[in-house]
Design a protein around this motif. Structure first.
Motif, mmCIF file in Angstrom:
data_model
loop_
_atom_site.group_PDB
_atom_site.id
_atom_site.type_symbol
_atom_site.label_atom_id
_atom_site.label_comp_id
_atom_site.label_asym_id
_atom_site.label_seq_id
_atom_site.Cartn_x
_atom_site.Cartn_y
_atom_site.Cartn_z
ATOM 1 N N TYR A 117 0.831 -1.209 0.000
ATOM 2 C CA TYR A 117 0.000 0.000 0.000
ATOM 3 C C TYR A 117 0.866 1.260 0.000
ATOM 4 C CZ TYR A 117 -3.074 3.721 1.445
ATOM 5 O OH TYR A 117 -3.736 4.917 1.502
ATOM 6 N N ARG A 118 1.962 1.257 0.750
ATOM 7 C CA ARG A 118 2.834 2.438 0.778
ATOM 8 C C ARG A 118 3.420 2.717 -0.600
ATOM 9 N NH1 ARG A 118 5.244 -0.059 5.151
ATOM 10 N NH2 ARG A 118 7.247 -0.057 4.051
ATOM 11 N N GLN A 119 3.669 1.664 -1.360
ATOM 12 C CA GLN A 119 4.284 1.838 -2.675
ATOM 13 C C GLN A 119 3.264 2.177 -3.761
ATOM 14 O OE1 GLN A 119 6.426 -1.792 -3.343
ATOM 15 N NE2 GLN A 119 8.005 -1.345 -1.822
ATOM 16 N N THR A 120 2.099 1.543 -3.708
ATOM 17 C CA THR A 120 1.134 1.679 -4.804
ATOM 18 C C THR A 120 -0.116 2.467 -4.441
ATOM 19 O OG1 THR A 120 -0.046 -0.373 -4.250
ATOM 20 C CG2 THR A 120 1.903 -0.554 -5.659
ATOM 21 N N GLY A 121 -0.430 2.559 -3.150
ATOM 22 C CA GLY A 121 -1.660 3.222 -2.734
ATOM 23 C C GLY A 121 -2.905 2.391 -2.953
ATOM 24 N N GLN A 122 -2.740 1.131 -3.330
ATOM 25 C CA GLN A 122 -3.874 0.256 -3.595
ATOM 26 C C GLN A 122 -4.220 -0.560 -2.360
ATOM 27 O OE1 GLN A 122 -2.799 -2.087 -7.003
ATOM 28 N NE2 GLN A 122 -3.046 -0.392 -8.442
ATOM 29 N N ARG A 123 -5.515 -0.611 -2.035
ATOM 30 C CA ARG A 123 -5.987 -1.365 -0.879
ATOM 31 C C ARG A 123 -6.556 -2.704 -1.335
ATOM 32 N NH1 ARG A 123 -9.642 3.415 1.907
ATOM 33 N NH2 ARG A 123 -8.018 5.038 1.956
ATOM 34 N N ASN A 124 -6.180 -3.757 -0.640
ATOM 35 C CA ASN A 124 -6.724 -5.074 -0.939
ATOM 36 C C ASN A 124 -7.913 -5.421 -0.061
ATOM 37 O OD1 ASN A 124 -4.858 -5.440 -2.915
ATOM 38 N ND2 ASN A 124 -3.577 -6.873 -1.791
ATOM 39 N N ILE A 125 -8.114 -4.658 1.015
ATOM 40 C CA ILE A 125 -9.251 -4.886 1.904
ATOM 41 C C ILE A 125 -9.913 -3.547 2.174
ATOM 42 C CG2 ILE A 125 -8.253 -6.918 3.024
ATOM 43 C CD1 ILE A 125 -7.485 -5.110 5.365
ATOM 44 N N SER A 126 -11.154 -3.605 2.616
ATOM 45 C CA SER A 126 -11.866 -2.392 2.996
ATOM 46 C C SER A 126 -11.248 -1.816 4.256
ATOM 47 C CB SER A 126 -13.348 -2.707 3.230
ATOM 48 O OG SER A 126 -14.002 -1.595 3.800
ATOM 49 N N TRP A 127 -11.342 -0.505 4.384
ATOM 50 C CA TRP A 127 -10.819 0.151 5.586
ATOM 51 C C TRP A 127 -11.944 0.498 6.562
ATOM 52 C CZ3 TRP A 127 -6.119 3.950 4.996
ATOM 53 C CH2 TRP A 127 -5.037 3.237 4.467
ATOM 54 N N ASN A 128 -13.154 0.058 6.273
ATOM 55 C CA ASN A 128 -14.292 0.424 7.108
ATOM 56 C C ASN A 128 -14.896 -0.815 7.775
ATOM 57 O OD1 ASN A 128 -14.220 3.215 6.432
ATOM 58 N ND2 ASN A 128 -15.196 2.747 4.485
ATOM 59 N N ILE A 130 -14.012 -3.686 9.345
ATOM 60 C CA ILE A 130 -13.709 -5.062 8.948
ATOM 61 C C ILE A 130 -13.460 -5.894 10.212
ATOM 62 C CG2 ILE A 130 -12.733 -4.367 6.746
ATOM 63 C CD1 ILE A 130 -9.966 -4.823 7.929
ATOM 64 N N SER A 131 -13.731 -7.178 10.118
ATOM 65 C CA SER A 131 -13.562 -8.078 11.257
ATOM 66 C C SER A 131 -12.202 -8.758 11.176
ATOM 67 C CB SER A 131 -14.675 -9.129 11.266
ATOM 68 O OG SER A 131 -15.936 -8.516 11.447
ATOM 69 N N ILE A 142 -8.829 -12.079 20.537
ATOM 70 C CA ILE A 142 -10.102 -11.381 20.711
ATOM 71 C C ILE A 142 -10.628 -10.954 19.342
ATOM 72 C CG2 ILE A 142 -9.816 -10.532 23.070
ATOM 73 C CD1 ILE A 142 -8.574 -8.012 21.958
ATOM 74 N N PRO A 143 -11.940 -11.059 19.123
ATOM 75 C CA PRO A 143 -12.515 -10.595 17.853
ATOM 76 C C PRO A 143 -12.635 -9.069 17.856
ATOM 77 C CG PRO A 143 -14.247 -11.429 19.278
ATOM 78 C CD PRO A 143 -12.954 -11.668 20.010
ATOM 79 N N LEU A 144 -12.198 -8.459 16.785
ATOM 80 C CA LEU A 144 -12.201 -6.999 16.688
ATOM 81 C C LEU A 144 -12.934 -6.543 15.437
ATOM 82 C CD1 LEU A 144 -8.447 -6.262 17.540
ATOM 83 C CD2 LEU A 144 -10.388 -6.076 19.102
ATOM 84 N N GLU A 145 -13.558 -5.380 15.524
ATOM 85 C CA GLU A 145 -14.101 -4.677 14.356
ATOM 86 C C GLU A 145 -13.272 -3.416 14.197
ATOM 87 O OE1 GLU A 145 -18.539 -4.326 13.298
ATOM 88 O OE2 GLU A 145 -18.031 -2.364 14.140
ATOM 89 N N ILE A 146 -12.566 -3.300 13.069
ATOM 90 C CA ILE A 146 -11.549 -2.262 12.915
ATOM 91 C C ILE A 146 -11.844 -1.378 11.710
ATOM 92 C CG2 ILE A 146 -9.074 -1.791 12.768
ATOM 93 C CD1 ILE A 146 -8.556 -4.618 13.741
ATOM 94 N N SER A 147 -11.639 -0.072 11.889
ATOM 95 C CA SER A 147 -11.679 0.895 10.786
ATOM 96 C C SER A 147 -10.336 1.610 10.741
ATOM 97 C CB SER A 147 -12.812 1.905 10.984
ATOM 98 O OG SER A 147 -14.070 1.268 10.940
ATOM 99 N N GLY A 161 -5.830 3.184 13.414
ATOM 100 C CA GLY A 161 -6.836 2.140 13.465
ATOM 101 C C GLY A 161 -7.703 2.327 14.696
ATOM 102 N N ILE A 162 -9.011 2.201 14.528
ATOM 103 C CA ILE A 162 -9.954 2.257 15.640
ATOM 104 C C ILE A 162 -10.558 0.871 15.775
ATOM 105 C CG2 ILE A 162 -12.040 3.338 16.555
ATOM 106 C CD1 ILE A 162 -11.414 5.787 14.884
ATOM 107 N N ALA A 163 -10.269 0.214 16.892
ATOM 108 C CA ALA A 163 -10.647 -1.190 17.074
ATOM 109 C C ALA A 163 -11.663 -1.324 18.200
ATOM 110 C CB ALA A 163 -9.413 -2.034 17.377
ATOM 111 N N ARG A 164 -12.710 -2.059 17.917
ATOM 112 C CA ARG A 164 -13.754 -2.328 18.917
ATOM 113 C C ARG A 164 -13.758 -3.808 19.251
ATOM 114 N NH1 ARG A 164 -19.538 0.165 17.930
ATOM 115 N NH2 ARG A 164 -18.251 1.945 18.565
ATOM 116 N N ASP A 165 -13.698 -4.108 20.529
ATOM 117 C CA ASP A 165 -13.782 -5.499 20.984
ATOM 118 C C ASP A 165 -15.239 -5.948 20.890
ATOM 119 O OD1 ASP A 165 -13.777 -7.917 22.246
ATOM 120 O OD2 ASP A 165 -12.754 -7.238 24.066
ATOM 121 N N VAL A 166 -15.504 -6.909 20.009
ATOM 122 C CA VAL A 166 -16.881 -7.355 19.780
ATOM 123 C C VAL A 166 -17.127 -8.722 20.415
ATOM 124 C CG1 VAL A 166 -17.206 -5.989 17.689
ATOM 125 C CG2 VAL A 166 -16.233 -8.283 17.509
ATOM 126 N N THR A 167 -16.365 -9.036 21.461
ATOM 127 C CA THR A 167 -16.530 -10.323 22.134
ATOM 128 C C THR A 167 -17.951 -10.497 22.650
ATOM 129 O OG1 THR A 167 -14.192 -10.335 22.792
ATOM 130 C CG2 THR A 167 -15.702 -11.790 24.000
#
Length: 202
Positions: A117-128, A130-131, A142-147, A161-167
């Motif tokens: 990503y630093r080299q190309t700016g292309q994302r392979n996953i969503s940034w909003n 995601i689990s 722990i299961p996390l939901e991250i943006s 990154g903003i991570a929410r513990d969804v346990t």
């Protein structure tokens, strides 16, 4: 005989940029411009400080973990919730690589994806929202939901990154799924009993 023409004395005035009024005007204009620049800079700094104060207040009181890394994937900021969720102290996390908060199986994938990503700016996953799994200091996953988000400051790129513990939510969903399955099993049992009664009557 020849008479020479009368001599005329011409007095040339000084150039206008040497006149006192021009010097005074230029000085006043320069002073006004400098004052305006200073006021604008003061306002920008004031807005920046207010924005930083708002962010810090929100970060300190947020229930979600907030983690910021630099371009080398080293942690440069964490909020109190990150300490609670991951079990590390702030001092243990600052300066360490982000991979310390990931399960072993995900670390090489993160390093490769982050470098790409630093080299190309292309994302392979969503940034909003995601689990992804995280790992606590004690090794417990722990299961996390991250943006994710990105910003630039002083010419350097940073990633947050903003991570929410969804346990608890996961447990609730699992309990709901079990309850639904149990209800379906009960209905199937009732259906079989009714079918058996009808068969016996016949």
């Amino acid at each position: 005989f020849y008479m020479a023409p009368p001599a005329v004395a011409l007095e040339t005035g000084s150039h206008f940029w040497r006149r006192w009024w021009f010097v005074a005007l230029a000085t006043a204009t320069g002073a006004s411009a400098m004052a305006a620049f200073a006021r604008a800079r003061h306002e920008r700094l004031k807005v920046l400080r207010e924005s930083e104060n708002r962010f810090r207040t929100l970060a300190q009181t947020a229930s979600d973990a907030i983690v910021t890394i630099d371009e080398q994937s080293r942690i440069v900021f964490v909020n109190p919730a990150a300490e609670t969720i991951f079990g590390y102290t702030r001092d243990e996390m600052l300066g360490a690589e982000l991979t310390m908060l990931m399960p072993e199986a995900f670390r090489s994938r993160h390093e490769a994806g982050f470098a790409r990503y630093r080299q190309t700016g292309q994302r392979n996953i969503s940034w909003n929202a995601i689990s992804l799994p995280g790992v606590r200091k004690d090794g417990h996953q722990i299961p996390l939901e991250i943006s994710f988000g990105e910003f630039t400051r002083n010419g350097q790129r940073f990633f947050t990154g903003i991570a929410r513990d969804v346990t608890e939510r996961q447990h609730a969903e699992e309990a709901l799924s079990r309850s639904r399955e149990e209800r379906l099993a009960e209905l199937e049992q009732v259906r079989r009993l009714i079918a058996k009664d009808l068969h016996d009557d016949v």
